[in-house]
Write an enzyme that holds these catalytic residues in place. Structure first.
Site, PDB file in Angstrom:
ATOM      1  N   ALA A 787       0.849  -1.195   0.000  1.00  0.00           N
ATOM      2  CA  ALA A 787       0.000   0.000   0.000  1.00  0.00           C
ATOM      3  C   ALA A 787       0.884   1.244   0.000  1.00  0.00           C
ATOM      4  O   ALA A 787       1.648   1.464   0.940  1.00  0.00           O
ATOM      5  CB  ALA A 787      -0.909  -0.002   1.226  1.00  0.00           C
ATOM      6  N   PHE A 806      -3.259   8.162  -0.165  1.00  0.00           N
ATOM      7  CA  PHE A 806      -3.089   6.785   0.319  1.00  0.00           C
ATOM      8  C   PHE A 806      -4.006   5.824  -0.436  1.00  0.00           C
ATOM      9  O   PHE A 806      -5.163   6.126  -0.714  1.00  0.00           O
ATOM     10  CB  PHE A 806      -3.403   6.740   1.820  1.00  0.00           C
ATOM     11  CG  PHE A 806      -3.540   5.352   2.383  1.00  0.00           C
ATOM     12  CD1 PHE A 806      -2.482   4.456   2.358  1.00  0.00           C
ATOM     13  CD2 PHE A 806      -4.741   4.948   2.941  1.00  0.00           C
ATOM     14  CE1 PHE A 806      -2.611   3.183   2.883  1.00  0.00           C
ATOM     15  CE2 PHE A 806      -4.883   3.674   3.471  1.00  0.00           C
ATOM     16  CZ  PHE A 806      -3.820   2.786   3.442  1.00  0.00           C
ATOM     17  N   HIS A 807      -3.465   4.662  -0.765  1.00  0.00           N
ATOM     18  CA  HIS A 807      -4.234   3.565  -1.359  1.00  0.00           C
ATOM     19  C   HIS A 807      -4.071   2.337  -0.475  1.00  0.00           C
ATOM     20  O   HIS A 807      -2.994   1.773  -0.372  1.00  0.00           O
ATOM     21  CB  HIS A 807      -3.730   3.265  -2.781  1.00  0.00           C
ATOM     22  CG  HIS A 807      -4.610   2.311  -3.542  1.00  0.00           C
ATOM     23  ND1 HIS A 807      -5.004   1.093  -3.049  1.00  0.00           N
ATOM     24  CD2 HIS A 807      -5.164   2.404  -4.784  1.00  0.00           C
ATOM     25  CE1 HIS A 807      -5.760   0.469  -3.949  1.00  0.00           C
ATOM     26  NE2 HIS A 807      -5.875   1.248  -5.013  1.00  0.00           N
ATOM     27  N   SER A 808      -5.159   1.896   0.162  1.00  0.00           N
ATOM     28  CA  SER A 808      -5.071   0.768   1.096  1.00  0.00           C
ATOM     29  C   SER A 808      -5.105  -0.564   0.363  1.00  0.00           C
ATOM     30  O   SER A 808      -5.303  -0.625  -0.855  1.00  0.00           O
ATOM     31  CB  SER A 808      -6.233   0.820   2.091  1.00  0.00           C
ATOM     32  OG  SER A 808      -7.425   0.373   1.474  1.00  0.00           O
TER      33      SER A 808
END
Length: 951
Positions: A787, A806-808
Site C-alpha cells: 500500500a 493513500f491507497h489501502s
C-alpha cells in the site's frame, strides 16, 4: 571600360583577419552596449525576476538585459544587425579554409554556421515579449547548434598550434560553464533559492563572452587570407585544395576521421532516414503491445487469457523452416510492410480486435527484423547499418514519448482526439517502406563460412538481456528517473529536463559500441554495466541515476555486438530463445508487483533485484558467446578499421543521431516548467482538493485518458488532487507517466510517489501550492499487495498544511488494512499541522476501521459523515474550515468517481455538520455550475445531484 583579361586592376585589399575583428567588435558592442544602457536606465527592473528583486538579486540576466525594454533592446538589435554581415563572411571564409574534395564535414559545419546566424536573428528580433514560444525556439536552436559548430571547428582547425590551443581552452570553458548554469537555473526555478538567479546570470554572460571569443580566434587563421576586389570580367577558377588538408590528412587513420572523410550523398542519407523510421515503427508497435494487453487483466482483476498476446514476439521460430526463411529473406521490405496493421490498429474500436491487430504487427516486425539482420550476416557494413537503424529507432521512440508526455503519438491507444498523430505516422511509414523497396537488394548472403562456436542458447539469452533491459528501462526517458525519485525537496533528477540526459547517454553508448566493439563486449565493460545496474537498483537520487546512465550506455554499446554474434547461429532457434525468454522477463517484472493476482505470485513478491540480476546474467551469457566467436584485431585504440562503404554509411547514422540529440535537448528546454503556479481562488484562501483512482490512464474503451482527465480537473478547479493506480512505468503499461502531462498542462507541482521499483500500483499528488517536503511510505502489507502513501507538506497561503495520499490494501486482506490504518492514524495524529487525507480505504462509513480513521487518536474528521454510499474513496481533514463536498461522475474515463472537498485556510475548524444552501456561500467559494443537471461530457454531480455546503 573594364579590362577583358583575368588579371584586372586591384581596387581594394581587405585582410582576412579584419572580418573576424569586425564580427568580434560588433557582437561585443551589441551585448555590452545593451548591458550598459540597461543598467544605467532600468537597473532595478532588469534584475527583478518572478521570485525576487533587488537587493536579493542584483545582476541582470542576458535575456532581461537585451529583450525586455527600450532603448537597450534597440541598441542590441542595431549592433547585431551590423554583426550579421561579418558573421556570414566569417562562416564563408572558414568554409574556404577547411573545404577539400570528397569531404562532407566542412559543408556540414558551414551549414550549421549559417543556421546559427539565422536563428540568432530569430531570437534577437522576436523577443520573449513579442512571442515567447518562437523566441524560445530560436534561442534553443541557436544553443544546440553551438555544439556541432564548436566541435566541427575544432576538427577542421588548420595546423596553427596557438589557435588550436585557444579553441580548446575556450570550448572547454564554454561547455564546462553549462553545468553550473543549469544547476543554478534549477536552484532558482525549482527550489526558489534567493540569489541563485544572480549567480546564474554570471554564468549566462560568461557563455556569451566565451561564444564570441571562440569565433574571434579565427583571426589567427584568416591572416593567411586577403579579400581582393578586382576590376575584371570573367569567372574565377581556383584550386580546391586548402591549407587544412595537411593536418586533416594526418587524421585519416582515426576512426572518427574516417567516418567523415567521405562524399556526402543525399540519396544515401534518405536511405538511412528511412531505415531509422522503420526501426522507430517497430519500437512503436512493440511498446504499444503492452498497453493494449494490460487493458484486459485490468478489467478482469486477474488473468484474462489475453495475456498470451505477449508471445507475439516469438515469430522468428518460423525461420527454422527453410522455405519460409527463403521467402522472408528475399523480401524483407514486404514483411515489414505487413507491420502496418499495428499502425492501423487505432481505427479499430473493439479492444479485442485492436489487440489482435497490434499482435500481428509485432509478430511480423520481429520476423522482419530478424531476417533483416540474418541476411546481412556476411556483410559487416550492411549488418551494422541495420542494427544502428534499429537502435536509433529506439532512441527516436524515446524522444517521441519525451515530446508527447510519455505517450507515443502513433500508439493504438491514441487518436486525433487525445493527441495522436496516427495519420502522419502512416504517411512517413509509407514513404519509408517505398524507399526500402526501391533499394532492396536481390543478393542474399550465403551461409557463414565459419561455423560459430558454443551453443546458440547462450547467444539467445544475451539477446533476451539487452532486449528486455532496453525496453523496460530506456524505451521512455523518465522510467529510470522515476526509480530514483524520493520526493521533495528535490534531491535528484527530474523527468524534465534530465530525460534528455538519459537519451544522451544512450547515444553515447551506441557510438561507443560502433567504434569500439572489442571493448564493448569485454568483461570489463560488462563489469561496469553490472555495477551500474546494482547502483540503480539499490540507491536513490543522483547516485542511483548515475548508475542508470552507466547501464544505459552499456546496453546500447553491447547490443550491436550481441546481435552480430547471434546472427552467426541459426536465426530461428537463436532469436526464438531471445524473444521467448524476453516475454518471460516481461511477465516476471510485472509479477513482482501483481503477485496478489497471479498463481505463484508470492514467490517473486517485491523482487525487482531478482529481475535486474537475471537480466545481467543473461547479458553475461551473450558476452561469453560473443567472446568465444570473436577474433579481435590487435589495435592501439580498440576501434575497427572499417571499409570505405562502412565509413560512409556510418556517417549518415551519426548525423541522424546528432539530429535526434538536438531535438531531445530542444524538447527539454521547451518543456521546462515555469513553476509560476497560482491557486484558483487566492482571495478566499480556498483549497479545492480531490481524490481520483485513475485506472492507469486507460479509459473504458482502451484510449489514453490524460486529456479528458486534464479537462475535468481544470474545470473542477482543483488546487490539490491525489491520484491512485497511477504507476505506469512498466512494459505492460507502456512505460508512461500521466502526471507529467497533467502537471504541465494544469500548472501544478507533482510528486510521483513511490517508484516502480517499490512494487506498488502507485499514488501521486498534484498541487497548485509549493510542496515543501514529501515522504513516501510503504505501509505494512504482510499478506496482500503493498500500500503506497505520500505524506506531503504544502505551503498554502503562507501556512504549512499536510496532505496524505493513500491507497489501502484489497478487501480480501483485512489484517493488512487494519495495520495500515494503525500506521497512518499514528502518522496523522502526531502531526501538529492542519491535514487533508485523500484516500482509498475500502471500508463502510461508521463501521470497522472507519472508527479508527475518524477518531480523537487521528484527530481527523469525515468531510461528510452523512454520506453513507461510499466504499473506497474518502476525504478526511483536521485543522481547516470545511466549506463544501461534491461527488463527480467519471463518464468512461475510469471505474471510479472523482470526489472533491473545499477547505478554507486561516479559519477556525467547524465543529458541526450543519449544511447550508448555495445562496449562503460567497460566489468564489462555490462549485462550478458547469456540472449541474446533465453536466458536460457525461460529468455531473451525482449521488446527491448537487454539491453540499457547510457552515
Amino acid at each position: 571600360m573594364p579590362p577583358k583579361h583575368r588579371d584586372g586592376d586591384v581596387v581594394a585589399v581587405i585582410p582576412g583577419q579584419f572580418i573576424s575583428h569586425a564580427h568580434t567588435i560588433a557582437a561585443y558592442a551589441a551585448f555590452l552596449g545593451a548591458f550598459i544602457v540597461g543598467v544605467w536606465l532600468h537597473y532595478h527592473k532588469i534584475v527583478e525576476n518572478e521570485h525576487f528583486g533587488y537587493p536579493i538579486e542584483w545582476f541582470p540576466s542576458v535575456s532581461a538585459t537585451i529583450g525586455d525594454r527600450y532603448p537597450e533592446r534597440s541598441v542590441f538589435q542595431v549592433f547585431i544587425a551590423i554583426c550579421s554581415g561579418p558573421r556570414f563572411a566569417l562562416v564563408f571564409l572558414w568554409y574556404c579554409l577547411a573545404n577539400r574534395p570528397n569531404s562532407s564535414l566542412p559543408k556540414f559545419v558551414a551549414g550549421v554556421g549559417v543556421f546559427r546566424t539565422l536563428t540568432c536573428g530569430g531570437w534577437t528580433y522576436v523577443t520573449s515579449t513579442d512571442d515567447h514560444d518562437w523566441h524560445d525556439i530560436f534561442m534553443i536552436s541557436y544553443l544546440v547548434a553551438t555544439l556541432p559548430w564548436t566541435l566541427g571547428c575544432l576538427a577542421l582547425s588548420p595546423p596553427n598550434p596557438q589557435a588550436i590551443k585557444y579553441r580548446k581552452y575556450l570550448a572547454g570553458a564554454f561547455f564546462g560553464t553549462l553545468v553550473p548554469l543549469v544547476y543554478f537555473f534549477i536552484q532558482h526555478k525549482v527550489h526558489r533559492v534567493p540569489g541563485a538567479y544572480t549567480i546564474y546570470a554570471f554564468f549566462e554572460w560568461s557563455l556569451v563572452l566565451l561564444d564570441v571569443a571562440f569565433d574571434a580566434v579565427t583571426a589567427m587563421d584568416f591572416s593567411s587570407f586577403e579579400l581582393v576586389v578586382k576590376d575584371v570580367k570573367g569567372l574565377s577558377r581556383g584550386d580546391k585544395k586548402r591549407v587544412a588538408d595537411a593536418v586533416l590528412e594526418k587524421q585519416k587513420d582515426k576512426a572518427v576521421g574516417q567516418v567523415f572523410d567521405e562524399r556526402f550523398s543525399w540519396d544515401e542519407m534518405i536511405d538511412a532516414l528511412a531505415d531509422v523510421y522503420l526501426g522507430f515503427t517497430f519500437w512503436t508497435i512493440l511498446t504499444g503491445l503492452g498497453v493494449v494487453v494490460w487493458f484486459f487483466p485490468l478489467w478482469h482483476m486477474g488473468i484474462s487469457g489475453y495475456e498470451v498476446a505477449v508471445m507475439s514476439t516469438i515469430s522468428p521460430f518460423l525461420l527454422e523452416i527453410p522455405p519460409i526463411r527463403r521467402m522472408v529473406s528475399k523480401s524483407v521490405p514486404m514483411t515489414m510492410l505487413t507491420t502496418v496493421v499495428g499502425l492501423l490498429a487505432y481505427l479499430i474500436k473493439s479492444p479485442e480486435w485492436r489487440l489482435g491487430a497490434v499482435s500481428l504487427g509485432v509478430w511480423q516486425g520481429c520476423l522482419a527484423w530478424t531476417a533483416a539482420w540474418h541476411t546481412k550476416r556476411n556483410n559487416p557494413a550492411m549488418l551494422e547499418s541495420r542494427i544502428s537503424a534499429w537502435l536509433l529507432g529506439l532512441i527516436a521512440s524515446s524522444i517521441a514519448k519525451f515530446a508527447f508526455w510519455t505517450n507515443n503519438p502513433l500508439w493504438p491507444i491514441m487518436n486525433e482526439n487525445n493527441g495522436g498523430l496516427n495519420k502522419t505516422g502512416l504517411l512517413f511509414f509509407t514513404l519509408a517502406i517505398l524507399r526500402a523497396f526501391q533499394k532492396q537488394s536481390k543478393h542474399i548472403d550465403s551461409a557463414p563460412v565459419e561455423k560459430p562456436k558454443g551453443p546458440s542458447f547462450l547467444a539467445g539469452l544475451g539477446l533476451t538481456g539487452v532486449f528486455f533491459g532496453l525496453h523496460s528501462l530506456y524505451s521512455d526517458s523518465s522510467t529510470m528517473i522515476s526509480w530514483v525519485w524520493e520526493g521533495y525537496p528535490v534531491r535528484g533528477p527530474l523527468a524534465v529536463p534530465h530525460g534528455a540526459v538519459t537519451i544522451l547517454a544512450m547515444g553515447v553508448g551506441l557510438l561507443f559500441g560502433l567504434f569500439y566493439p572489442n571493448l564493448a563486449r569485454s568483461w570489463s565493460a560488462f563489469g561496469i554495466g553490472s555495477v551500474g545496474a546494482a547502483v540503480l537498483t539499490t540507491f536513490s537520487d543522483w547516485t542511483g541515476y548515475y548508475g542508470g546512465l552507466a547501464l544505459a550506455a552499456y546496453l546500447m554499446a553491447v547490443t550491436p555486438t550481441l546481435i552480430t554474434n547471434a546472427v552467426r547461429f541459426a536465426p530461428g532457434r537463436t532469436f526464438f530463445v531471445g524473444f521467448f525468454f524476453y516475454n518471460i522477463m516481461v511477465l516476471f517484472h510485472v509479477w513482482v508487483v501483481a503477485y496478489a493476482f497471479v498463481p505463484g505470485g508470492p514467490l517473486v513478491r517485491e523482487h525487482t533485484d531478482w529481475v535486474m540480476a537475471t537480466t545481467m546474467i543473461m547479458i553475461g551469457c551473450g558476452v561469453f558467446s560473443a567472446i568465444q566467436n570473436s577474433t579481435p584485431v590487435k589495435q592501439k585504440s580498440f576501434s575497427p578499421a572499417p571499409s570505405p562503404a562502412a565509413r560512409r554509411q556510418r556517417s549518415y547514422f551519426i548525423y541522424i543521431l546528432i539530429g535526434l540529440q538536438l531535438i531531445s535537448a530542444s524538447i527539454a528546454y521547451l518543456r521546462f516548467p515555469s513553476y509560476d503556479y497560482r491557486p484558483y481562488h487566492p482571495d478566499s484562501k480556498l483549497i479545492t482538493a480531490g481524490i481520483w483512482t485513475i485506472h492507469f490512464s486507460i479509459d473504458n474503451d482502451m484510449w489514453s485518458s490524460e486529456r479528458r482527465m486534464e479537462s475535468l480537473i481544470r474545470e473542477s478547479e482543483l488546487d490539490l488532487v491525489g491520484l491512485l493506480e497511477s504507476d505506469l512505468q512498466r512494459i505492460i503499461m507502456g512505460n508512461r507517466d500521466t502526471t507529467q502531462y497533467l502537471a504541465e498542462e494544469l500548472g501544478m507541482y507533482v510528486d510521483y510517489g513511490p517508484g516502480p521499483n517499490k512494487h506498488t500500483w502507485g499514488s501521486a499528488l498534484l498541487s497548485k501550492f509549493p510542496i515543501v517536503n514529501s515522504t513516501h511510505h510503504l505501509l505494512p502489507s504482510p499478506v496482500g499487495e503493498l500500500a503506497p502513501a505520500i505524506h506531503a507538506t504544502i505551503d498554502a497561503y503562507g501556512e504549512l498544511i499536510d496532505v496524505v495520499v493513500f491507497h489501502s490494501g484489497q478487501e480480501e486482506d483485512p489484517e493488512d488494512r487494519r495495520l495500515q490504518t494503525e500506521y497512518l492514524t499514528n502518522l496523522m495524529g502526531n502531526s501538529p499541522r492542519p491535514t487533508i487525507l485523500l484516500s482509498y480505504l475500502v471500508i463502510k462509513p461508521k463501521e470497522g476501521n472507519y472508527n479508527t480513521w475518524v477518531s480523537d487518536r487521528s484527530g481527523m474528521k469525515d468531510i461528510d459523515p452523512s454520506d453513507w454510499d461510499r466504499w473506497c474513496e474518502y476525504i478526511l481533514y483536521k485543522g481547516l474550515k470545511r466549506t463544501g463536498y461534491a461527488r463527480m461522475s467519471r463518464s468512461t474515463i475510469t471505474d471510479t468517481e472523482l470526489q472533491i472537498g473545499k477547505f478554507q485556510v486561516g479559519q477556525p475548524e467547524d465543529l458541526s455538520n450543519q449544511m447550508i444552501s448555495e445562496e449562503q456561500v460567497p460566489s468564489d467559494m462555490r462549485f462550478p455550475t458547469l456540472f449541474r443537471g446533465r453536466g458536460v461530457r457525461d460529468h455531473r454531480y451525482h449521488v446527491f445531484n448537487e454539491p453540499r455546503y457547510f457552515s
